[in-house]
Design an enzyme around this catalytic site. Sequence first.
Site, mmCIF file in Angstrom:
data_model
loop_
_atom_site.group_PDB
_atom_site.id
_atom_site.type_symbol
_atom_site.label_atom_id
_atom_site.label_comp_id
_atom_site.label_asym_id
_atom_site.label_seq_id
_atom_site.Cartn_x
_atom_site.Cartn_y
_atom_site.Cartn_z
ATOM 1 N N GLN A 34 0.828 -1.213 0.000
ATOM 2 C CA GLN A 34 0.000 0.000 0.000
ATOM 3 C C GLN A 34 0.859 1.258 0.000
ATOM 4 O O GLN A 34 1.908 1.303 0.632
ATOM 5 C CB GLN A 34 -0.960 -0.003 1.201
ATOM 6 C CG GLN A 34 -0.293 0.031 2.566
ATOM 7 C CD GLN A 34 -1.300 0.080 3.726
ATOM 8 O OE1 GLN A 34 -2.508 0.087 3.526
ATOM 9 N NE2 GLN A 34 -0.793 0.118 4.961
ATOM 10 N N HIS A 61 0.458 -4.517 2.992
ATOM 11 C CA HIS A 61 -0.912 -4.658 3.502
ATOM 12 C C HIS A 61 -1.094 -6.112 3.931
ATOM 13 O O HIS A 61 -1.544 -6.389 5.026
ATOM 14 C CB HIS A 61 -1.933 -4.246 2.437
ATOM 15 C CG HIS A 61 -3.370 -4.358 2.865
ATOM 16 N ND1 HIS A 61 -4.400 -3.725 2.237
ATOM 17 C CD2 HIS A 61 -3.950 -5.058 3.867
ATOM 18 C CE1 HIS A 61 -5.556 -4.014 2.844
ATOM 19 N NE2 HIS A 61 -5.304 -4.834 3.828
ATOM 20 N N PHE A 111 -3.095 -4.811 13.311
ATOM 21 C CA PHE A 111 -3.099 -5.016 11.860
ATOM 22 C C PHE A 111 -2.490 -6.387 11.535
ATOM 23 O O PHE A 111 -3.048 -7.161 10.761
ATOM 24 C CB PHE A 111 -2.282 -3.881 11.222
ATOM 25 C CG PHE A 111 -2.352 -3.766 9.714
ATOM 26 C CD1 PHE A 111 -3.395 -4.299 8.978
ATOM 27 C CD2 PHE A 111 -1.344 -3.075 9.028
ATOM 28 C CE1 PHE A 111 -3.446 -4.162 7.587
ATOM 29 C CE2 PHE A 111 -1.381 -2.923 7.645
ATOM 30 C CZ PHE A 111 -2.424 -3.475 6.923
ATOM 31 N N HIS A 114 -4.830 -9.143 12.473
ATOM 32 C CA HIS A 114 -5.922 -9.252 11.512
ATOM 33 C C HIS A 114 -5.468 -9.995 10.252
ATOM 34 O O HIS A 114 -6.159 -10.893 9.754
ATOM 35 C CB HIS A 114 -6.434 -7.858 11.154
ATOM 36 C CG HIS A 114 -7.427 -7.846 10.032
ATOM 37 N ND1 HIS A 114 -8.775 -8.035 10.220
ATOM 38 C CD2 HIS A 114 -7.246 -7.698 8.692
ATOM 39 C CE1 HIS A 114 -9.389 -7.993 9.039
ATOM 40 N NE2 HIS A 114 -8.489 -7.792 8.104
ATOM 41 N N GLU A 115 -4.296 -9.606 9.726
ATOM 42 C CA GLU A 115 -3.811 -10.227 8.485
ATOM 43 C C GLU A 115 -3.492 -11.701 8.695
ATOM 44 O O GLU A 115 -3.772 -12.538 7.842
ATOM 45 C CB GLU A 115 -2.594 -9.469 7.936
ATOM 46 C CG GLU A 115 -2.921 -8.051 7.468
ATOM 47 C CD GLU A 115 -3.959 -8.018 6.340
ATOM 48 O OE1 GLU A 115 -3.800 -8.754 5.349
ATOM 49 O OE2 GLU A 115 -4.941 -7.257 6.456
ATOM 50 N N LYS A 118 -7.028 -13.542 9.248
ATOM 51 C CA LYS A 118 -7.876 -13.590 8.045
ATOM 52 C C LYS A 118 -7.201 -14.344 6.897
ATOM 53 O O LYS A 118 -7.835 -15.164 6.237
ATOM 54 C CB LYS A 118 -8.226 -12.168 7.594
ATOM 55 C CG LYS A 118 -9.118 -12.120 6.355
ATOM 56 C CD LYS A 118 -9.686 -10.723 6.125
ATOM 57 C CE LYS A 118 -10.616 -10.697 4.914
ATOM 58 N NZ LYS A 118 -11.179 -9.358 4.691
ATOM 59 N N HIS A 119 -5.924 -14.050 6.649
ATOM 60 C CA HIS A 119 -5.252 -14.602 5.464
ATOM 61 C C HIS A 119 -4.203 -15.669 5.807
ATOM 62 O O HIS A 119 -4.153 -16.722 5.184
ATOM 63 C CB HIS A 119 -4.594 -13.471 4.665
ATOM 64 C CG HIS A 119 -5.566 -12.440 4.174
ATOM 65 N ND1 HIS A 119 -6.399 -12.653 3.111
ATOM 66 C CD2 HIS A 119 -5.843 -11.181 4.624
ATOM 67 C CE1 HIS A 119 -7.153 -11.572 2.902
ATOM 68 N NE2 HIS A 119 -6.840 -10.659 3.815
#
Length: 226
Positions: A34, A61, A111, A114-115, A118-119
């Site tokens: 990003q 990101h 952050f 979260h990454e 989620k991923h």
Amino acid sequence: MGPKGWSILKLLMFQGLFLSHSQEDFDFFYLVLQWPGAYCDTKRSCCYPTSGKPAADFGIHGLWPNYNDGSYPSNCDPDSEFDKSQITDLVSSLKKTWPTLACPSNEGFKFWKHEWEKHGTCSQSVMDQHDYFENSLKLRDRANLLQALTKSGIKPDDKFYDLEKIRNAIKDAIGFTPGIECNKDPERNDQLHQIYICVDTSGTEFIECPILPRGRCPSKLQFAKF
Ligand code: 5GP
Ligand code: 5GP
């Protein structure tokens, strides 16, 4: 069960073992980088992390497992929560090159959590949490996007550049066509927001993208100052 039954059962168990190690549950990764100037230059604005204003460079990101048809898995393992203690050796690099710009201001763990959840949990068949973050950092360094762009005269100076020139500058540097995503600033200018680079299932080599994301970019876009 007779001897024949046992051999069939053993064969099935062997196949199960073999398959679980040779098959990934996704087709490739997007390494998504990003541009902080575009994230901050939107209506919702941004907050610098507690360590201060990040460098004027592309930040990570995420590293996102994806399917060839454009769909993707997410939140694959609720039992694999983000664990700070596994990445202590990477935190100083993460703060520099995977900075969070979300509000309220924080160190970045939210952050990264979260990454990962989620991923990252969807690529555990190939890398654990430590390697997920380490590979992402290495891939970003290798892409060296800002240098690729400046070499072609494309600078974050609020000027407008051809989408095609941006794409080619990156292609010349890394060897593969990237996906380019735009967003709009409050004056409705289209800005360079994120770059998607495709990575093989081992998470180490760039590849040609099986499918490019829809980028919402017009033919000329602004490279915002940061
Ligand atoms: P947005 O709607 O802002 O493009 O995406 C929201 C979130 O959905 C992203 O931050 C990411 O977590 C996920 N996402 C969006 N597009 C993709 C994609 O093409 N592949 C993957 N793996 N995740 C995506
Ligand atoms: P996605 O699901 O889009 O991968 O994840 C984005 C989530 O991470 C959002 O909830 C967003 O608030 C949070 N986040 C924290 N810092 C950042 C940042 O610097 N950039 C982006 N795009 N999202 C961030």
